[in-house]
Design a protein around this motif. Structure first.
Motif, PDB file in Angstrom:
ATOM      1  N   PHE A  33       0.959  -1.105  -0.003  1.00  0.00           N
ATOM      2  CA  PHE A  33      -0.160  -0.044   0.251  1.00  0.00           C
ATOM      3  C   PHE A  33       0.630   1.430  -0.021  1.00  0.00           C
ATOM      4  N   VAL A  34       1.168   1.633  -1.127  1.00  0.00           N
ATOM      5  CA  VAL A  34       1.943   2.817  -1.210  1.00  0.00           C
ATOM      6  C   VAL A  34       1.041   4.081  -1.975  1.00  0.00           C
ATOM      7  N   GLU A  35       1.820   5.157  -1.798  1.00  0.00           N
ATOM      8  CA  GLU A  35       1.297   6.532  -2.801  1.00  0.00           C
ATOM      9  C   GLU A  35       2.572   7.292  -3.255  1.00  0.00           C
ATOM     10  N   ALA A  36       2.437   7.913  -4.057  1.00  0.00           N
ATOM     11  CA  ALA A  36       3.556   8.632  -4.607  1.00  0.00           C
ATOM     12  C   ALA A  36       3.257  10.139  -5.062  1.00  0.00           C
ATOM     13  N   ALA A  75       3.022  17.177  -7.194  1.00  0.00           N
ATOM     14  CA  ALA A  75       1.670  16.781  -7.342  1.00  0.00           C
ATOM     15  C   ALA A  75       1.588  15.052  -6.883  1.00  0.00           C
ATOM     16  N   GLY A  76       0.304  14.916  -6.780  1.00  0.00           N
ATOM     17  CA  GLY A  76       0.136  13.796  -6.238  1.00  0.00           C
ATOM     18  C   GLY A  76      -0.296  12.502  -7.572  1.00  0.00           C
ATOM     19  N   LEU A  77       0.383  11.594  -7.431  1.00  0.00           N
ATOM     20  CA  LEU A  77      -0.001  10.539  -8.385  1.00  0.00           C
ATOM     21  C   LEU A  77      -0.697   9.483  -8.049  1.00  0.00           C
ATOM     22  N   GLY A  78      -1.204   9.421  -6.723  1.00  0.00           N
ATOM     23  CA  GLY A  78      -2.303   8.492  -6.509  1.00  0.00           C
ATOM     24  C   GLY A  78      -1.737   7.281  -5.802  1.00  0.00           C
TER      25      GLY A  78
END
Length: 221
Positions: free
Chosen positions: A92-95, A133-136
């Motif tokens: 479970f990651v976010e970038a 910027a968020g990449l989701g």
């Protein structure tokens, strides 16, 4: 003158001595017993034959039929061990990305997601990124059924590369325990790989200071 024939009276047998007659009878009886003992065959004890031990029946080698040949397919199944499927990783990651850096952080559902997202944006800003910027987010496996073939690790690497793959001109920062996996997905070494997740960093000021010591060389670039 006629001759007269005289007939003499028979002589009376002499009477035997009773005691002598008894002795004679005893001698005769004794002799008869001795004679019967000599003439009788000697009886030998009957020998009891012990039964022979049972012998196992052994079939001669030349009477045995030809050995059955094991099919090649069965031989391969016997020799080659069954290969277990690779364990399905849970990720479970976010970038987030700026002009120079790409940050990928391990997320936790037990901590406020907005708190973890805010911390990630502030880390990039501290490195000079004005508007990250968020990449989701990416959660793995895609399906709860772990037997689905699309949940394999090679599919996970493809998903990471497709979601966050625009990192050729950026230095990568990884926060959490998935650094090695992310390096394989990006096919390049990361600039900073820190074991603390965003949730742990948000709860531990000491971890934040340790992270900053590793980020300082990047801030001066």
């Amino acid at each position: 003158m006629a001759s007269e024939i005289s007939v003499s009276a028979p002589t009376a047998p002499a009477q035997k001595d009773p005691e002598l007659a008894a002795r004679s009878r005893d001698k005769i009886a004794h002799l008869q017993s001795l004679m019967s003992a000599v003439d009788a065959p000697t009886k030998q004890p009957q020998q009891v034959e012990s039964p022979e031990p049972a012998r196992a029946h052994v079939t001669p080698v030349d009477e045995l039929g030809p050995a059955e040949e094991v099919p090649a397919e069965e031989k391969e199944r016997e020799v080659v061990p069954s290969q277990l499927p690779d364990p399905v990783p849970r990720v479970f990651v976010e970038a987030w990305q700026g002009n120079r850096f790409l940050l990928v952080g391990e997320m936790s559902e037990d901590t406020s997601l907005s708190l973890q997202q805010t911390l990630a944006v502030n880390i990039l800003k501290s490195l000079g990124e004005s508007s990250p910027a968020g990449l989701g987010a990416l959660q793995w496996p895609l399906f709860n059924n772990l037997k689905v073939s699309i949940n394999r690790i090679e599919h996970l690497l493809e998903a990471i590369s497709a979601s966050y793959g625009n990192a050729e001109a950026r230095q990568i920062i990884v926060l959490g325990s998935d650094g090695e996996l992310l390096e394989r997905a990006f096919e390049k070494p990361v600039a900073v790989r820190f074991s603390g997740s965003l949730a742990k960093l948000a709860a531990d000021p000491q971890l934040k200071r340790q992270l900053w010591q590793e980020l300082k060389p990047l801030a001066s670039l």
